[in-house]
Design a protein around this motif. Structure first.
Motif, PDB file in Angstrom:
ATOM      1  N   PHE A  90      16.389 117.090  42.219  1.00  0.00           N
ATOM      2  CA  PHE A  90      17.167 118.159  42.832  1.00  0.00           C
ATOM      3  C   PHE A  90      18.509 117.646  43.345  1.00  0.00           C
ATOM      4  CE2 PHE A  90      18.062 121.526  45.978  1.00  0.00           C
ATOM      5  CZ  PHE A  90      17.830 122.641  45.185  1.00  0.00           C
ATOM      6  N   SER A  91      18.564 116.356  43.710  1.00  0.00           N
ATOM      7  CA  SER A  91      19.799 115.751  44.215  1.00  0.00           C
ATOM      8  C   SER A  91      20.797 115.480  43.102  1.00  0.00           C
ATOM      9  CB  SER A  91      19.489 114.428  44.929  1.00  0.00           C
ATOM     10  OG  SER A  91      18.699 114.630  46.072  1.00  0.00           O
ATOM     11  N   LYS A  92      20.320 115.401  41.877  1.00  0.00           N
ATOM     12  CA  LYS A  92      21.194 115.033  40.752  1.00  0.00           C
ATOM     13  C   LYS A  92      22.107 116.191  40.398  1.00  0.00           C
ATOM     14  CE  LYS A  92      20.925 113.173  36.082  1.00  0.00           C
ATOM     15  NZ  LYS A  92      21.042 111.796  35.900  1.00  0.00           N
ATOM     16  N   THR A  93      23.413 115.911  40.289  1.00  0.00           N
ATOM     17  CA  THR A  93      24.373 116.971  39.984  1.00  0.00           C
ATOM     18  C   THR A  93      25.257 116.645  38.787  1.00  0.00           C
ATOM     19  OG1 THR A  93      26.005 116.024  41.514  1.00  0.00           O
ATOM     20  CG2 THR A  93      24.508 117.725  42.396  1.00  0.00           C
ATOM     21  N   ASN A  94      25.038 115.492  38.156  1.00  0.00           N
ATOM     22  CA  ASN A  94      25.863 115.158  36.995  1.00  0.00           C
ATOM     23  C   ASN A  94      25.046 114.350  36.000  1.00  0.00           C
ATOM     24  OD1 ASN A  94      25.997 112.303  37.733  1.00  0.00           O
ATOM     25  ND2 ASN A  94      27.381 112.940  39.365  1.00  0.00           N
ATOM     26  N   ASP A  95      25.658 114.064  34.874  1.00  0.00           N
ATOM     27  CA  ASP A  95      25.017 113.280  33.818  1.00  0.00           C
ATOM     28  C   ASP A  95      25.670 111.919  33.672  1.00  0.00           C
ATOM     29  OD1 ASP A  95      22.954 115.030  32.896  1.00  0.00           O
ATOM     30  OD2 ASP A  95      24.480 116.294  31.972  1.00  0.00           O
ATOM     31  N   ASN A 131      33.822 109.150  28.784  1.00  0.00           N
ATOM     32  CA  ASN A 131      34.278 110.354  29.474  1.00  0.00           C
ATOM     33  C   ASN A 131      35.743 110.256  29.873  1.00  0.00           C
ATOM     34  OD1 ASN A 131      33.737 112.958  30.544  1.00  0.00           O
ATOM     35  ND2 ASN A 131      33.519 112.101  32.598  1.00  0.00           N
ATOM     36  N   PHE A 132      36.503 109.370  29.201  1.00  0.00           N
ATOM     37  CA  PHE A 132      37.911 109.198  29.532  1.00  0.00           C
ATOM     38  C   PHE A 132      38.618 108.569  28.335  1.00  0.00           C
ATOM     39  CE2 PHE A 132      36.322 105.023  30.003  1.00  0.00           C
ATOM     40  CZ  PHE A 132      37.392 104.158  29.844  1.00  0.00           C
ATOM     41  N   GLY A 162      31.365 107.690  36.530  1.00  0.00           N
ATOM     42  CA  GLY A 162      31.464 108.779  35.564  1.00  0.00           C
ATOM     43  C   GLY A 162      32.361 108.472  34.383  1.00  0.00           C
ATOM     44  N   ARG A 163      32.634 107.208  34.130  1.00  0.00           N
ATOM     45  CA  ARG A 163      33.425 106.836  32.954  1.00  0.00           C
ATOM     46  C   ARG A 163      32.595 106.972  31.677  1.00  0.00           C
ATOM     47  NH1 ARG A 163      38.945 106.313  33.930  1.00  0.00           N
ATOM     48  NH2 ARG A 163      39.288 105.273  35.926  1.00  0.00           N
ATOM     49  N   ILE A 164      31.291 106.828  31.820  1.00  0.00           N
ATOM     50  CA  ILE A 164      30.355 106.997  30.706  1.00  0.00           C
ATOM     51  C   ILE A 164      29.318 108.026  31.138  1.00  0.00           C
ATOM     52  CG2 ILE A 164      28.666 105.848  29.210  1.00  0.00           C
ATOM     53  CD1 ILE A 164      30.140 103.209  29.799  1.00  0.00           C
ATOM     54  N   VAL A 165      29.074 109.026  30.293  1.00  0.00           N
ATOM     55  CA  VAL A 165      28.142 110.099  30.644  1.00  0.00           C
ATOM     56  C   VAL A 165      27.150 110.333  29.506  1.00  0.00           C
ATOM     57  CG1 VAL A 165      29.828 111.260  32.132  1.00  0.00           C
ATOM     58  CG2 VAL A 165      29.675 111.904  29.716  1.00  0.00           C
ATOM     59  N   TRP A 166      26.066 111.018  29.849  1.00  0.00           N
ATOM     60  CA  TRP A 166      25.099 111.434  28.833  1.00  0.00           C
ATOM     61  C   TRP A 166      25.573 112.737  28.196  1.00  0.00           C
ATOM     62  CZ3 TRP A 166      21.469 108.256  27.194  1.00  0.00           C
ATOM     63  CH2 TRP A 166      20.977 107.262  28.057  1.00  0.00           C
ATOM     64  N   LYS A 197      37.349 109.554  24.469  1.00  0.00           N
ATOM     65  CA  LYS A 197      36.570 110.518  25.244  1.00  0.00           C
ATOM     66  C   LYS A 197      35.741 111.404  24.312  1.00  0.00           C
ATOM     67  CE  LYS A 197      36.908 114.056  28.851  1.00  0.00           C
ATOM     68  NZ  LYS A 197      37.803 114.750  29.798  1.00  0.00           N
ATOM     69  N   GLY A 198      34.456 111.529  24.639  1.00  0.00           N
ATOM     70  CA  GLY A 198      33.553 112.366  23.853  1.00  0.00           C
ATOM     71  C   GLY A 198      32.869 111.651  22.719  1.00  0.00           C
ATOM     72  N   LEU A 199      33.275 110.409  22.446  1.00  0.00           N
ATOM     73  CA  LEU A 199      32.660 109.657  21.353  1.00  0.00           C
ATOM     74  C   LEU A 199      31.520 108.779  21.885  1.00  0.00           C
ATOM     75  CD1 LEU A 199      35.775 108.456  19.306  1.00  0.00           C
ATOM     76  CD2 LEU A 199      34.290 110.428  18.867  1.00  0.00           C
ATOM     77  N   PRO A 200      30.457 108.619  21.098  1.00  0.00           N
ATOM     78  CA  PRO A 200      29.355 107.746  21.523  1.00  0.00           C
ATOM     79  C   PRO A 200      29.833 106.324  21.777  1.00  0.00           C
ATOM     80  CG  PRO A 200      28.682 109.115  19.665  1.00  0.00           C
ATOM     81  CD  PRO A 200      30.172 109.304  19.825  1.00  0.00           C
ATOM     82  N   VAL A 201      29.379 105.756  22.873  1.00  0.00           N
ATOM     83  CA  VAL A 201      29.788 104.403  23.240  1.00  0.00           C
ATOM     84  C   VAL A 201      29.402 103.411  22.153  1.00  0.00           C
ATOM     85  CG1 VAL A 201      29.441 102.537  24.910  1.00  0.00           C
ATOM     86  CG2 VAL A 201      29.658 104.904  25.701  1.00  0.00           C
TER      87      VAL A 201
END
Length: 275
Positions: free
Chosen positions: A202-207, A229-230, A213-217, A234-238
């Motif tokens: 419930f505490s989680k608010t991001n991926d 995420n930058f 937040g430089r890398i996200v799911w 940006k938007g490409l799989p790591v």
């Protein structure tokens, strides 16, 4: 209400020289470690940040350069603090956004590779904002029935830690099905489970994969994977970027990014190299 714990829960708070996770440092860390049997252990440390504390921070916290001059550095405390946090779930107020990322940076600067992924991260602030949308002082008044300024000094980690602990307990008492029905509320979406995994979810608010937040799911071709995420990728799989543009990894490691971002990227790189 007694917390329903399967392993210890560490509620903590930091005071720092500022909000920059790369340049600023911790000046106070306070914690309450609650064990499944109900036992509580409290700790409170002033920390020498090895840099000057800005006047604004001293005004807010009451902590001056003189107060921390003879205190241990975070590096000197890191081993002890790692023992406190290891094997525990972790809670705080706005901790998922600031305190945990800052603590991760301090651990890494001290050479301690603390794995936060093994802990469930519970943020009483996120819970509160999702259900009531106010700050810590309002949360304290709402759940504890008293004004925070009557019980605590403002902007001190040990005081805020105590208040956060009481707020979390108050949230669990308030958002029971029985209490919500007594208030005439529909409890369908207003009941908190006294369970650390449920509270962490419930505490989680991001991926975010890294705290900054430089890398996200993200979903890529139906598969949940890490993406940048930058920047230009940006938007490409790591994993794809590491193969297509290996110099990007070196650029990030040499750049002004948090240690945690570099650590997460390195783990992904090592994982991909082993495939």
């Amino acid at each position: 209400m007694k917390l329903n714990l399967q392993k210890p829960l560490v509620i903590f708070d930091l005071e720092t020289t500022g909000l920059d996770m790369v340049k600023d440092r911790v000046i106070q860390i306070s914690y309450i470690k609650v064990f499944p049997d109900g036992r509580e252990v409290r700790g409170n440390e002033l920390v020498n940040p090895e840099k000057s504390i800005p006047d604004l921070i001293t005004q807010l916290t009451g902590i001056s350069d003189a107060d921390v001059k003879s205190k241990p550095t975070f590096k000197q405390l890191a081993s002890k603090l790692s023992e406190v946090f290891t094997g525990s779930d972790i809670a705080g107020f706005n901790s998922n956004y600031f305190d945990i990322p800052m603590l991760a940076e301090e651990f890494l600067r001290a050479g301690v590779d603390f794995d936060f992924s093994k802990a469930r991260l519970i943020d009483a602030c996120t819970i509160f904002k999702k259900l009531e949308r106010r700050n810590l002082a309002s949360a304290y008044k709402f759940y504890c029935g008293r004004r925070m300024e009557d019980d605590f000094e403002a902007h001190r980690a040990d005081q805020d830690t105590e208040a956060t602990y009481r707020v979390l307990m108050g949230e669990l008492d308030y958002y029971t099905e029985e209490h919500q029905r007594a208030l005439g509320e529909d409890p369908t979406d207003r009941v908190l489970q006294n369970d650390m995994q449920a509270l962490a979810d419930f505490s989680k608010t991001n991926d975010n994969v890294d705290f900054a937040g430089r890398i996200v799911w993200a979903e890529v071709n139906g598969v949940r994977t890490e993406v940048f995420n930058f920047g230009k990728h940006k938007g490409l799989p790591v994993a794809d970027v590491l193969r297509m543009d290996p110099g990007y990894y070196s650029w990030i490691l040499a750049g002004d990014f948090t240690y945690n971002t570099k650590q997460v990227l390195t783990r992904i790189r090592l994982r991909e190299a082993q495939k």
